[in-house]
Design a protein around this motif. Structure first.
Motif, PDB file in Angstrom:
ATOM      1  N   ALA A 136     -15.059 -15.894  43.170  1.00  9.87           N
ATOM      2  CA  ALA A 136     -15.374 -15.442  41.699  1.00  9.87           C
ATOM      3  C   ALA A 136     -14.115 -15.305  40.666  1.00  9.87           C
TER       4      ALA A 136
ATOM      5  N   GLN B 244     -12.961 -17.683  37.888  1.00 13.15           N
ATOM      6  CA  GLN B 244     -12.950 -17.511  36.368  1.00 13.15           C
ATOM      7  C   GLN B 244     -11.390 -17.866  35.852  1.00 13.15           C
TER       8      GLN B 244
ATOM      9  N   ASP C 221     -10.686 -19.599  32.536  1.00 13.16           N
ATOM     10  CA  ASP C 221      -9.949 -18.867  31.412  1.00 13.16           C
ATOM     11  C   ASP C 221      -8.496 -19.616  30.899  1.00 13.16           C
TER      12      ASP C 221
ATOM     13  N   ARG D 113     -23.275 -19.120  36.887  1.00 13.54           N
ATOM     14  CA  ARG D 113     -23.696 -17.637  37.353  1.00 13.54           C
ATOM     15  C   ARG D 113     -24.777 -17.127  36.743  1.00 13.54           C
TER      16      ARG D 113
ATOM     17  N   LYS E  64     -18.758  -6.799  37.875  1.00 18.67           N
ATOM     18  CA  LYS E  64     -17.850  -7.467  37.073  1.00 18.67           C
ATOM     19  C   LYS E  64     -17.087  -8.434  37.551  1.00 18.67           C
TER      20      LYS E  64
ATOM     21  N   GLY F 290     -19.057 -11.545  38.299  1.00 17.52           N
ATOM     22  CA  GLY F 290     -19.176 -12.435  37.151  1.00 17.52           C
ATOM     23  C   GLY F 290     -20.892 -12.244  37.069  1.00 17.52           C
TER      24      GLY F 290
END
Ligand code: SF4
Ligand code: SF4
Length: 503
Positions: free
Chosen positions: A363, A367, A371, A480, A494, A497
C-alpha cells in the motif's frame, strides 16, 4: 552431550492394520522407521519425525498416525514451546538456528482484515460464466502518454513501448533456485508456466540446460553472488530480476550447504562441486541508486533492450522510498517480497523478526509512486504470503499488477510445510538435490497440480471481479474503494489507504 530436547511428535503405528510392507521405511527420509529383523516388527524413532505426512499418505493400509507429543512441554503463553525448543537447541549446539519456509508467528494478517466489495442494484454484477472477464496482464513500464499520428491508412502509434511480458493470469511462480529445490520441481513450475502462459522464476541458482526450452516463460535472477549469470542465461529468459532482498531474510545473504551442491548444481551455478554456495548480503557493486541504475542499464544493454528488468526488494520500513529510487533507476517492475515469504533456509531469528507485512509495504509503495506521478513507469509485483485467490484480489486492489506465489505452489506439488527444507531431505522430492529423493517428484504430475491450482484461482478471481461489476483485472488495480477494513486501528487504515467497513 545428552540432548534434553523432547520429541515434538509421536509416530503411532496400528499393529492390527500394519502388514509390514515396509513402505514407511522407504518413504521416510529421516530414518524414523526401521525393520527389526529379530522381532520381525517395526522400530519407530519418533524423535526424528518432522511431521511431513509422507508415510501417512503412502501407507497402503492407513496404519500410521503422527500426533503432537502431548507431554513435550507444558503450556505457557509467554514461554511457548517453540521458544523453549530454540533455547534448548542453542544451549546444545551453540549456533544460529535455521528454519525453512516463511514466518509462522501470530503477526497480524492484514489480508484477513480486509473485505472485498460486491455490486448490489446499481452497477450490476457480471456473471463470468456468461460474459468474458479479462485477466490478461502486461508487466513492464508504461509510457507517460501515447502519441498517435494519422498515416493516411489509419492511426499509427508513434510512442515506443518498453518491452512487456504478457500473462494470462496475474499470478507468477516465485523465485525458487535449482539447489534450493530439485530440478524436477523447477521443471514442473516451468511446464505449468508454459501451459498456463504465465512465468516461473529460476531464482539465483542459474538456469539448468534442461530448462532452456522454457526460457520464454522464465524470469532469471541476477543476485549478489552472480551464480550462473552469463550472456546466454540472460538472453534465454523473458525477463531479468535483480535480487536485492528477500522477504524471508532481509539484510542477509544466502547459504546453500556444500552437500546440496551436486555436480549438476555446481555446473548450473558455475561453482566447484561440493563447496558451500554463499551469497553475500549486499551486491558488492551497489551502494547507491546510481549504482543500481548502472546494473539495470548494463543488463538492458547486454540484452538489446528487449527484456524488462525487475528489481526485487524485501518489505522493510522504508520500502516506499526505496521503490521510488528503483523506478527512477530505470526498473520496469518493482518486486516486493513480504515478511511471510518462504525460503529453503533462513536464520529463524531473522525469518520471524525482520521486515514488515507485505500488505502495508504494498500500500505504501503504490501510494508513493502515485503521489510522485511515476506509478505507470513500473509494474508492481508482490509475493511473500499469498495464500489464495482472495489474497490475490486484495493485493491487486491495494495496487499490485501481479503476484508471485511460492509456498502455495509448493503445497500444490505435495509440500506439507514441515519447514525442514534446509536439511535437504525433503521426502516429497521438492527441497532436495539428492538424485534418488528428487525422483519422487514427477514433473508431469506436479505441473498438472500447479495448472489446476492456477485454473481454480483464476476462476475465483473472475468470480470476485464479476461480483464487483468489473470485467477486467485492470479495473481493480489500485482501486482501494473496493476494500474495507475490519478490526484495524486508524493508523493501519491510513497506511493501507482503505476505509473502515460501514463507511
Ligand atoms: S518424518 Fe515424515 S515420513 Fe518420517 S515418520 Fe515423520 S511424518 Fe512419517
Ligand atoms: S518443501 Fe519439503 S522440506 Fe520444505 S516444507 Fe515442504 S515438505 Fe517440508
Amino acid at each position: 552431550m545428552k540432548s534434553y530436547l523432547l520429541s515434538e511428535y509421536l509416530v503411532q503405528v496400528d499393529g492390527d492394520r500394519c502388514t509390514l510392507c515396509l513402505a514407511c521405511v522407504v518413504q521416510c527420509t529421516y530414518g524414523v522407521f526401521s525393520h527389526n529383523r529379530e522381532s520381525r516388527g517395526l522400530s519407530v524413532r519418533s524423535e526424528k519425525c518432522v511431521n511431513c505426512h509422507r508415510c501417512v499418505i503412502f501407507c497402503p493400509v492407513q496404519a500410521i498416525a503422527v500426533v503432537k507429543n502431548p507431554t513435550a512441554y507444558r503450556e505457557n503463553f509467554y514461554w511457548a514451546e517453540k521458544t523453549i525448543r530454540a533455547t534448548v537447541s542453542q544451549a546444545e549446539k551453540g549456533g544460529i538456528l535455521l528454519a525453512g519456509m516463511g514466518c509462522d508467528t501470530s503477526m497480524p494478517v492484514y489480508w484477513d482484515k480486509l473485505l472485498l466489495n460486491a455490486s448490489q442494484v446499481t452497477n450490476p454484477s457480471i456473471d463470468p460464466l456468461r460474459e468474458p472477464v479479462e485477466l490478461r496482464t502486461y508487466l513492464g513500464s508504461k509510457p507517460d502518454r501515447l502519441e498517435v499520428c494519422d498515416s493516411g491508412d489509419g492511426p499509427v502509434l508513434e510512442t515506443a513501448i518498453a518491452p512487456q511480458l504478457t500473462l494470462e493470469t496475474p499470478i507468477l511462480f516465485a523465485a525458487m533456485s535449482y539447489g534450493a529445490i530439485s530440478l524436477e520441481a523447477q521443471e514442473a513450475l516451468a511446464q505449468a508456466a508454459l501451459e498456463f502462459r504465465t512465468l516461473f522464476n529460476a531464482g539465483e541458482g542459474g538456469l539448468h540446460k534442461r530448462l532452456y526450452p522454457y526460457g520464454g516463460r522464465c524470469i532469471v535472477q541476477v543476485a549478489s553472488a552472480r551464480f550462473g549469470v552469463h550472456i546466454d542465461y540472460l538472453n534465454a529468459a523473458a525477463g531479468i530480476e535483480v535480487k536485492i532482498g528477500q522477504g524471508a531474510k532481509p539484510g542477509i545473504g544466502g547459504h546453500l550447504p556444500g552437500e546440496k551442491v551436486t555436480r549438476e548444481v555446481s555446473e548450473t551455478r558455475m561453482i566447484p562441486e561440493g563447496t558451500d554456495a554463499l551469497s553475500p548480503a549486499p551486491h558488492h557493486d551497489i551502494y547507491s541508486i546510481e549504482d543500481l541504475r548502472q546494473l539495470i542499464y548494463a543488463l538492458k544493454e547486454a540484452t538489446d533492450y528487449v527484456k524488462p528488468v525487475f528489481v526485487k526488494i524485501a518489505a522493510v520500513h522504508n520500502s516506499a522510498a526505496i521503490a521510488s529510487g528503483i523506478v527512477r533507476a530505470g526498473a520496469d517492475a518493482v518486486v516486493i517480497d513480504g515478511m511471510r515469504g518462504a525460503t529453503g533456509a533462513a536464520p529463524l531469528v531473522v525469518r520471524d523478526n525482520v521486515g514488515i507485512p507485505l500488505e502495508l509495504a504494498l500500500a505504501a509503495v503504490d501510494q508513493r509512486l502515485r503521489d510522485e506521478g511515476i506509478r505507470n513507469r513500473a509494474s508492481i509485483i508482490v509475493g511473500g504470503g499469498i495464500r489464495n485467490s482472495a489474497d490475490v484480489v486484495k493485493a491487486i486492489a491495494l495496487g499490485a499488477d501481479a503476484v508471485y506465489i511460492g509456498t502455495a505452489a509448493l503445497v500444490a506439488m505435495g509440500c506439507s510445510l514441515c519447514q525442514k527444507c534446509y536439511t535437504g531431505k525433503c521426502p516429497w522430492g521438492i527441497a532436495t538435490t539428492d538424485l534418488e529423493i528428487s525422483k519422487r517428484l514427477s514433473p508431469d504430475t506436479a505441473s498438472r497440480r500447479l495448472i489446476n491450482l492456477l485454473q481454480a484461482w483464476s476462476l475465483e478471481i473472475k468470480m470476485m471481479l464479476g461480483g464487483m461489476g468489473m470485467n477486467s483485472v485492470e479495473s481493480l488495480r489500485g482501486n482501494r474503494l473496493h476494500l474495507r477494513g475490519v478490526g484495524l486501528t486508524e493508523g493501519e487504515l491510513k497506511v493501507l489507504g482503505v476505509k473502515m467497513a460501514g463507511e
